[in-house]
Scaffold this motif. Structure first.
Motif, mmCIF file in Angstrom:
data_model
loop_
_atom_site.group_PDB
_atom_site.id
_atom_site.type_symbol
_atom_site.label_atom_id
_atom_site.label_comp_id
_atom_site.label_asym_id
_atom_site.label_seq_id
_atom_site.Cartn_x
_atom_site.Cartn_y
_atom_site.Cartn_z
ATOM 1 N N VAL A 57 0.841 -1.193 -0.003
ATOM 2 C CA VAL A 57 -0.080 0.180 -0.216
ATOM 3 C C VAL A 57 0.844 1.237 -0.039
ATOM 4 C CG1 VAL A 57 -2.013 1.377 1.319
ATOM 5 C CG2 VAL A 57 -1.902 -1.175 1.271
ATOM 6 N N GLN A 58 0.723 2.043 -1.030
ATOM 7 C CA GLN A 58 1.339 3.269 -1.052
ATOM 8 C C GLN A 58 0.320 4.560 -0.453
ATOM 9 O OE1 GLN A 58 1.648 1.139 -3.979
ATOM 10 N NE2 GLN A 58 3.048 0.399 -2.848
ATOM 11 N N LEU A 59 0.780 5.471 0.305
ATOM 12 C CA LEU A 59 0.359 6.421 0.984
ATOM 13 C C LEU A 59 0.898 7.827 0.759
ATOM 14 C CD1 LEU A 59 -0.271 4.428 4.316
ATOM 15 C CD2 LEU A 59 -2.051 4.661 2.704
ATOM 16 N N ALA A 115 -1.166 6.023 7.801
ATOM 17 C CA ALA A 115 -0.725 4.752 7.844
ATOM 18 C C ALA A 115 -1.843 3.640 7.487
ATOM 19 C CB ALA A 115 -0.163 4.436 9.247
ATOM 20 N N TYR A 158 -8.426 -2.587 4.505
ATOM 21 C CA TYR A 158 -7.600 -2.074 5.503
ATOM 22 C C TYR A 158 -8.043 -1.075 6.383
ATOM 23 C CZ TYR A 158 -3.593 -4.643 2.926
ATOM 24 O OH TYR A 158 -2.895 -5.292 2.491
ATOM 25 N N ASP A 208 1.812 -1.242 9.113
ATOM 26 C CA ASP A 208 2.607 -1.617 8.378
ATOM 27 C C ASP A 208 2.911 -0.696 6.916
ATOM 28 O OD1 ASP A 208 0.490 -2.813 7.087
ATOM 29 O OD2 ASP A 208 1.003 -4.505 7.653
ATOM 30 N N SER A 209 2.029 0.116 6.841
ATOM 31 C CA SER A 209 2.317 0.895 5.531
ATOM 32 C C SER A 209 2.271 2.437 6.104
ATOM 33 C CB SER A 209 1.547 0.569 4.453
ATOM 34 O OG SER A 209 1.498 -0.728 3.823
ATOM 35 N N TRP A 210 3.238 3.176 5.575
ATOM 36 C CA TRP A 210 3.369 4.667 6.067
ATOM 37 C C TRP A 210 3.206 5.532 4.764
ATOM 38 C CZ3 TRP A 210 2.783 6.044 11.067
ATOM 39 C CH2 TRP A 210 2.473 5.079 11.944
ATOM 40 N N GLY A 270 -2.708 0.835 -4.299
ATOM 41 C CA GLY A 270 -1.915 -0.552 -4.202
ATOM 42 C C GLY A 270 -3.121 -1.621 -4.061
ATOM 43 N N ARG A 271 -3.216 -2.319 -2.932
ATOM 44 C CA ARG A 271 -3.965 -3.575 -2.918
ATOM 45 C C ARG A 271 -5.622 -3.081 -2.659
ATOM 46 N NH1 ARG A 271 0.056 -6.018 1.787
ATOM 47 N NH2 ARG A 271 1.868 -6.014 0.419
ATOM 48 N N ALA A 301 -4.405 6.749 -0.976
ATOM 49 C CA ALA A 301 -3.897 5.419 -1.026
ATOM 50 C C ALA A 301 -4.026 4.798 -2.318
ATOM 51 C CB ALA A 301 -4.395 4.601 0.367
ATOM 52 N N SER A 346 -3.447 -4.084 8.800
ATOM 53 C CA SER A 346 -4.295 -5.191 8.395
ATOM 54 C C SER A 346 -5.705 -5.290 9.455
ATOM 55 C CB SER A 346 -3.640 -6.705 8.343
ATOM 56 O OG SER A 346 -2.617 -6.171 7.381
#
Length: 121
Positions: A1-3, A95, A31, A109-111, A25-26, A23, A98
């Motif tokens: 995931v890109q933020l 951020a 999320y 886990d993504s920032w 990505g997935r 955001a 999950s």
């Protein structure tokens, strides 16, 4: 995931500000998305999060002044901040996690890269 966070700036005490975080990505709708902040010399602190089913969680110090929301069609999470105080000055990070319910940095886990909010007195 890109933020990608945006919307920060220099404001006066009592003003309002809305931060955005786009955001990509997935499957983002699954999320939990959240906001943290980090003031100079201090640890990163949880602000708020919103689950995929739109439940929200706030840090006690901001819950009366902030509203988190998300638009899954736009893959964006927002943080509306009202009645800003000088102590709200910090870099604000979005951020992704999950699962919902944690206020701990390590559980996200993504920032994003952060956006500076400065509140003058």
């Amino acid at each position: 995931v890109q933020l990608q966070a945006s919307g920060g700036g220099l404001v006066q005490a009592g003003d309002s500000l809305r931060l955005s975080c786009e955001a990509s990505g997935r499957t983002l709708s699954r999320y939990t998305l959240g906001w943290f902040r980090q003031a100079p010399g201090k640890e990163r602190q949880f602000v708020a999060s919103v689950s995929s089913w739109l439940s929200t969680l706030y840090e006690d110090s901001v819950k009366d002044r902030c509203t988190i929301s998300r638009d899954n069609t736009e893959n964006t999470v927002y943080l509306q901040m009202n009645s800003l105080k000088p102590e709200d000055t910090a870099v604000y990070y979005c951020a992704a996690a999950s699962y919902f319910g944690s206020k701990t940095v390590s559980d996200f886990d993504s920032w994003g890269q952060g956006t500076q909010v400065t509140v003058s007195s």
